[in-house]
Design a protein around this motif. Structure first.
Motif, mmCIF file in Angstrom:
data_model
loop_
_atom_site.group_PDB
_atom_site.id
_atom_site.type_symbol
_atom_site.label_atom_id
_atom_site.label_comp_id
_atom_site.label_asym_id
_atom_site.label_seq_id
_atom_site.Cartn_x
_atom_site.Cartn_y
_atom_site.Cartn_z
ATOM 1 N N THR A 69 0.783 -1.278 0.008
ATOM 2 C CA THR A 69 0.020 -0.017 -0.125
ATOM 3 C C THR A 69 0.858 1.338 0.098
ATOM 4 O O THR A 69 0.504 2.519 -0.325
ATOM 5 N N ARG A 70 2.185 1.153 0.341
ATOM 6 C CA ARG A 70 2.799 2.222 0.406
ATOM 7 C C ARG A 70 4.061 2.322 -0.802
ATOM 8 O O ARG A 70 4.870 1.381 -0.737
ATOM 9 N N TRP A 71 3.861 3.187 -1.858
ATOM 10 C CA TRP A 71 4.456 3.125 -2.981
ATOM 11 C C TRP A 71 5.458 4.248 -3.104
ATOM 12 O O TRP A 71 4.877 5.425 -2.853
ATOM 13 N N PRO A 81 5.453 5.376 -13.928
ATOM 14 C CA PRO A 81 4.158 4.786 -13.560
ATOM 15 C C PRO A 81 3.431 5.326 -12.292
ATOM 16 O O PRO A 81 2.143 4.766 -11.985
ATOM 17 N N GLY A 82 3.943 6.135 -11.518
ATOM 18 C CA GLY A 82 3.526 6.447 -10.123
ATOM 19 C C GLY A 82 2.070 6.914 -10.088
ATOM 20 O O GLY A 82 1.137 6.484 -9.154
ATOM 21 N N LEU A 83 1.774 7.979 -10.838
ATOM 22 C CA LEU A 83 0.263 8.392 -10.763
ATOM 23 C C LEU A 83 -0.623 7.476 -11.170
ATOM 24 O O LEU A 83 -1.674 7.702 -10.710
ATOM 25 N N ILE A 84 -0.315 6.944 -12.436
ATOM 26 C CA ILE A 84 -1.202 5.637 -12.830
ATOM 27 C C ILE A 84 -1.411 4.835 -11.789
ATOM 28 O O ILE A 84 -2.604 4.158 -11.722
ATOM 29 N N LEU A 85 -0.534 4.470 -11.000
ATOM 30 C CA LEU A 85 -0.503 3.602 -10.017
ATOM 31 C C LEU A 85 -1.385 3.720 -9.009
ATOM 32 O O LEU A 85 -2.355 3.168 -8.262
ATOM 33 N N ALA A 86 -1.592 5.288 -8.585
ATOM 34 C CA ALA A 86 -2.202 5.854 -7.468
ATOM 35 C C ALA A 86 -3.639 5.862 -7.896
ATOM 36 O O ALA A 86 -4.512 5.625 -7.193
ATOM 37 N N ILE A 87 -3.907 6.243 -9.015
ATOM 38 C CA ILE A 87 -5.263 6.290 -9.657
ATOM 39 C C ILE A 87 -6.031 4.767 -9.395
ATOM 40 O O ILE A 87 -7.099 4.513 -9.074
ATOM 41 N N ALA A 88 -5.240 3.830 -9.973
ATOM 42 C CA ALA A 88 -5.752 2.148 -9.971
ATOM 43 C C ALA A 88 -5.563 1.846 -8.755
ATOM 44 O O ALA A 88 -6.346 1.026 -8.655
ATOM 45 N N GLY A 89 -4.854 2.243 -7.904
ATOM 46 C CA GLY A 89 -4.670 1.606 -6.626
ATOM 47 C C GLY A 89 -5.510 1.951 -5.449
ATOM 48 O O GLY A 89 -5.438 1.486 -4.538
ATOM 49 N N PRO A 93 -7.514 -0.322 0.349
ATOM 50 C CA PRO A 93 -7.387 0.541 1.569
ATOM 51 C C PRO A 93 -5.809 1.133 2.218
ATOM 52 O O PRO A 93 -4.993 0.102 2.187
ATOM 53 N N GLY A 94 -5.796 2.531 2.416
ATOM 54 C CA GLY A 94 -4.586 2.764 2.726
ATOM 55 C C GLY A 94 -3.411 2.991 1.871
ATOM 56 O O GLY A 94 -2.224 3.383 1.858
ATOM 57 N N PHE A 95 -3.810 2.711 0.414
ATOM 58 C CA PHE A 95 -2.995 2.757 -0.743
ATOM 59 C C PHE A 95 -2.496 4.355 -0.744
ATOM 60 O O PHE A 95 -3.398 5.300 -0.784
ATOM 61 N N HIS A 96 -1.201 4.412 -1.158
ATOM 62 C CA HIS A 96 -0.833 5.879 -1.120
ATOM 63 C C HIS A 96 0.546 5.726 -1.959
ATOM 64 O O HIS A 96 1.665 4.917 -1.734
ATOM 65 N N VAL A 97 0.769 6.556 -2.939
ATOM 66 C CA VAL A 97 2.045 6.445 -3.659
ATOM 67 C C VAL A 97 2.721 8.384 -3.569
ATOM 68 O O VAL A 97 2.191 9.307 -3.699
ATOM 69 N N ASP A 98 4.056 8.339 -3.260
ATOM 70 C CA ASP A 98 4.859 9.400 -3.143
ATOM 71 C C ASP A 98 5.585 9.506 -4.590
ATOM 72 O O ASP A 98 6.263 8.504 -5.160
ATOM 73 N N LEU A 99 5.332 10.722 -5.070
ATOM 74 C CA LEU A 99 6.033 11.010 -6.419
ATOM 75 C C LEU A 99 6.929 12.005 -6.338
ATOM 76 O O LEU A 99 6.873 13.149 -5.767
ATOM 77 N N VAL A 100 8.398 11.378 -6.505
ATOM 78 C CA VAL A 100 9.516 12.496 -6.493
ATOM 79 C C VAL A 100 9.832 12.928 -7.842
ATOM 80 O O VAL A 100 10.148 12.005 -8.752
ATOM 81 N N PRO A 120 -4.471 9.210 -4.251
ATOM 82 C CA PRO A 120 -4.100 9.204 -3.324
ATOM 83 C C PRO A 120 -2.334 9.160 -3.312
ATOM 84 O O PRO A 120 -1.693 8.301 -3.233
ATOM 85 N N ALA A 121 -2.091 10.418 -3.884
ATOM 86 C CA ALA A 121 -0.650 10.489 -4.137
ATOM 87 C C ALA A 121 -0.117 11.791 -3.489
ATOM 88 O O ALA A 121 -0.893 12.697 -3.606
ATOM 89 N N LYS A 122 1.182 12.247 -3.312
ATOM 90 C CA LYS A 122 1.755 13.360 -2.698
ATOM 91 C C LYS A 122 3.065 13.481 -3.798
ATOM 92 O O LYS A 122 3.797 12.580 -3.636
ATOM 93 N N VAL A 123 3.125 14.751 -4.213
ATOM 94 C CA VAL A 123 3.921 15.323 -5.025
ATOM 95 C C VAL A 123 5.169 15.934 -4.385
ATOM 96 O O VAL A 123 4.781 16.808 -3.293
#
Length: 213
Positions: A69-71, A81-89, A93-100, A120-123
């Motif tokens: 759940t923590r990508w 792939p990060g934002l696409i993964l956030a949209i699809a994931g 529950p609790g799924f989140h992607v940090d985008l650097v 559920p992403a933070k840039v």
């Protein structure tokens, strides 16, 4: 019809996403198309095949870490792939992607598109080497078309030693990159055939013990 020419409906059907997620992926593609003329986010020739070259290529990573759940996505660029993964994931529950992403213009695209899609992403607009220590709780690290495998290991070794896995899509030079990395690092990895490109592989790094003497 070959896989390279599968359209939107086939990609979404194979991924098995919800109607809401499909709508958000549509919005992502619309944003990418709109911003592409201004920011040149992806190779212009790939935009016509965005659903296979970018969306499907990203979505296949979710199945390789079904419980995570923590990508963390490094060098996020256009969100592939990060934002696409956030949209699809986000159904997890609790799924989140940090985008650097160090480029401020690309960071602006990511921030606006994450907001519009509700992903559920933070840039994080920052350089990888200065930001990486802040993501010790990451379970999966991704990076696409960013750097050779040896450099990816240099950035991510502390997290991989801490139990994270790396999922790094690579093209036809994957064996060369793997050999070069093995000359510098002790690590365990396997190659997973890509579902979207017969010449591509996903390098799944499951552990890193350190640099070779």
């Amino acid at each position: 019809m070959t896989r390279a020419h599968l359209g939107r409906d086939a990609v979404l059907r194979e991924a098995g996403v919800s109607r809401e997620t499909a709508a958000s992926l549509d919005l992502y593609v619309a944003q990418l198309t709109r911003w592409q003329s201004i920011k040149n986010l992806v190779g212009p020739s790939t935009l016509a095949e965005v659903w296979t070259r970018h969306v499907a290529d990203s979505l296949q990573l979710l199945a390789l870490a079904p419980e995570a759940t923590r990508w963390l996505d490094l060098g996020s660029g256009a969100g592939i792939p990060g934002l696409i993964l956030a949209i699809a994931g986000r159904d997890r529950p609790g799924f989140h992607v940090d985008l650097v992403e160090s480029n401020g213009r690309k960071g602006a695209f990511l921030q606006e598109t994450a907001r519009l899609t509700g992903a559920p992403a933070k840039v994080h607009v920052a350089r990888i080497e200065t930001a990486i220590a802040g993501f010790a709780d990451s379970q999966v690290i991704t990076a696409r078309a960013l750097a050779p495998l040896s450099q990816l290991l240099a950035w991510t070794a502390p997290l991989l030693k801490n139990g994270a896995i790396g999922l790094f899509p690579k093209g036809r030079d994957v064996l060369t990159e793997l050999t070069e990395a093995e000359e510098r690092w002790r690590f365990t990895a396997d190659l997973i055939p890509s579902r979207t490109d017969s010449e591509a592989r996903i390098v799944r790094v499951s552990s890193v013990s350190g640099l070779l003497p």
